[in-house]
Scaffold this motif. Structure first.
Motif, PDB file in Angstrom:
ATOM      1  N   PRO A   7      47.968 -33.191 -68.131  1.00  0.00           N
ATOM      2  CA  PRO A   7      48.607 -32.302 -67.160  1.00  0.00           C
ATOM      3  C   PRO A   7      47.578 -31.416 -66.451  1.00  0.00           C
ATOM      4  CG  PRO A   7      48.957 -31.481 -69.377  1.00  0.00           C
ATOM      5  CD  PRO A   7      48.257 -32.807 -69.509  1.00  0.00           C
ATOM      6  N   THR A   8      48.008 -30.835 -65.361  1.00  0.00           N
ATOM      7  CA  THR A   8      47.154 -29.924 -64.607  1.00  0.00           C
ATOM      8  C   THR A   8      46.827 -28.694 -65.464  1.00  0.00           C
ATOM      9  OG1 THR A   8      48.270 -30.630 -62.596  1.00  0.00           O
ATOM     10  CG2 THR A   8      47.009 -28.581 -62.465  1.00  0.00           C
ATOM     11  N   PRO A   9      45.584 -28.226 -65.457  1.00  0.00           N
ATOM     12  CA  PRO A   9      45.250 -27.024 -66.235  1.00  0.00           C
ATOM     13  C   PRO A   9      46.047 -25.800 -65.769  1.00  0.00           C
ATOM     14  CG  PRO A   9      43.257 -28.149 -65.488  1.00  0.00           C
ATOM     15  CD  PRO A   9      44.407 -28.802 -64.789  1.00  0.00           C
ATOM     16  N   VAL A  10      46.316 -24.906 -66.705  1.00  0.00           N
ATOM     17  CA  VAL A  10      46.988 -23.645 -66.404  1.00  0.00           C
ATOM     18  C   VAL A  10      45.912 -22.590 -66.175  1.00  0.00           C
ATOM     19  CG1 VAL A  10      48.543 -21.859 -67.278  1.00  0.00           C
ATOM     20  CG2 VAL A  10      48.971 -24.280 -67.824  1.00  0.00           C
ATOM     21  N   LEU A  11      45.950 -21.938 -65.027  1.00  0.00           N
ATOM     22  CA  LEU A  11      44.994 -20.877 -64.734  1.00  0.00           C
ATOM     23  C   LEU A  11      45.476 -19.568 -65.359  1.00  0.00           C
ATOM     24  CD1 LEU A  11      44.322 -21.629 -60.941  1.00  0.00           C
ATOM     25  CD2 LEU A  11      43.033 -22.423 -62.933  1.00  0.00           C
ATOM     26  N   TYR A  12      44.532 -18.762 -65.807  1.00  0.00           N
ATOM     27  CA  TYR A  12      44.907 -17.461 -66.370  1.00  0.00           C
ATOM     28  C   TYR A  12      45.720 -16.648 -65.373  1.00  0.00           C
ATOM     29  CZ  TYR A  12      41.718 -18.012 -70.357  1.00  0.00           C
ATOM     30  OH  TYR A  12      41.099 -18.437 -71.504  1.00  0.00           O
ATOM     31  N   THR A  13      45.372 -16.744 -64.088  1.00  0.00           N
ATOM     32  CA  THR A  13      46.073 -15.968 -63.067  1.00  0.00           C
ATOM     33  C   THR A  13      47.516 -16.427 -62.880  1.00  0.00           C
ATOM     34  OG1 THR A  13      45.155 -17.449 -61.383  1.00  0.00           O
ATOM     35  CG2 THR A  13      43.981 -15.371 -61.786  1.00  0.00           C
ATOM     36  N   GLU A  14      47.849 -17.646 -63.341  1.00  0.00           N
ATOM     37  CA  GLU A  14      49.215 -18.150 -63.233  1.00  0.00           C
ATOM     38  C   GLU A  14      50.117 -17.640 -64.350  1.00  0.00           C
ATOM     39  OE1 GLU A  14      48.711 -22.375 -63.343  1.00  0.00           O
ATOM     40  OE2 GLU A  14      48.008 -22.501 -61.281  1.00  0.00           O
ATOM     41  N   ILE A  15      49.531 -17.040 -65.371  1.00  0.00           N
ATOM     42  CA  ILE A  15      50.321 -16.575 -66.516  1.00  0.00           C
ATOM     43  C   ILE A  15      50.805 -15.161 -66.224  1.00  0.00           C
ATOM     44  CG2 ILE A  15      50.306 -16.075 -68.987  1.00  0.00           C
ATOM     45  CD1 ILE A  15      48.126 -18.220 -69.243  1.00  0.00           C
TER      46      ILE A  15
END
Length: 195
Positions: A7-15
């Motif tokens: 899957p696409t990585p989760v960015l810290y800024t998206e949390i």
């Protein structure tokens, strides 16, 4: 193929949420490799590292480390205890670290971890990107809907240079082996009703 699977990585800024639990699946150390006075990490070490980072950023309250030993006949220190010690060395308060140390596989990770979590608590699950589907499925089957934070990526940017396209790489064999093993595991878990 690995790029299509992971899957696409989760960015810290998206949390944007704050989670009650970060669930870290073990299977990222080498308990039988000396010297024994330290945690011997393998490639998946960023599972615990990223969980610690999100704890430090105030995004998670507690870290639950799930993993006994998948090594038959191993009587040494269980992996979850070693990782808990590492998290404390990195500055995680001991009252924020919880251990599940009986599991031997992904199904048992979910089975024993969910016993420590109430259904209204928010969770984020840390495991390798190639493994995230099976892990999330196991938790969902047991009533825990966890957000995911995939780590330990094997895929990456494709380089269209002659050496990248035409020179064989031994890592490709390892990646295919891991991917096929995961597909077999996913199929087996579906047949057994674990997901």
């Amino acid at each position: 193929m690995i790029n299509l699977w992971e899957p696409t990585p989760v960015l810290y800024t998206e949390i944007t949420k704050h989670y009650d639990w970060a669930i870290v699946l073990a299977g990222i150390t080498e308990p039988n490799r000396p010297p024994y006075d330290r945690v011997q990490f393998n490639k998946g070490a960023d599972r615990i590292v990223h969980a610690i980072q999100l704890y430090k950023l105030g995004k998670v309250k507690k870290i639950l480390i799930s993993g006994g030993s998948g090594v038959v006949g191993y009587d040494g220190k269980k992996e979850s205890h070693a990782l808990a010690g590492f998290a404390q060395m990195c500055g995680v308060d001991s009252t924020a670290i919880f251990i599940e140390d009986q599991s031997r596989n992904t199904h048992e990770n979910a089975l024993y971890s969910t016993q420590q979590i109430t259904t209204n608590e928010t969770t984020i699950l840390f495991t390798s990107a190639f493994h995230i589907r099976r892990a999330k499925g196991c938790f969902q089957k047991l009533g825990v809907t966890a957000d995911t934070f995939p780590t330990d990526y094997y895929g990456g940017e494709i380089h269209w240079t002659p050496d990248a396209l035409f020179i064989p790489k031994t890592e490709s064999i390892q990646t295919w082996s891991m991917l096929i093993k995961e597909w077999v595991g996913l199929g087996s878990y579906k047949l057994l009703g674990y997901i």
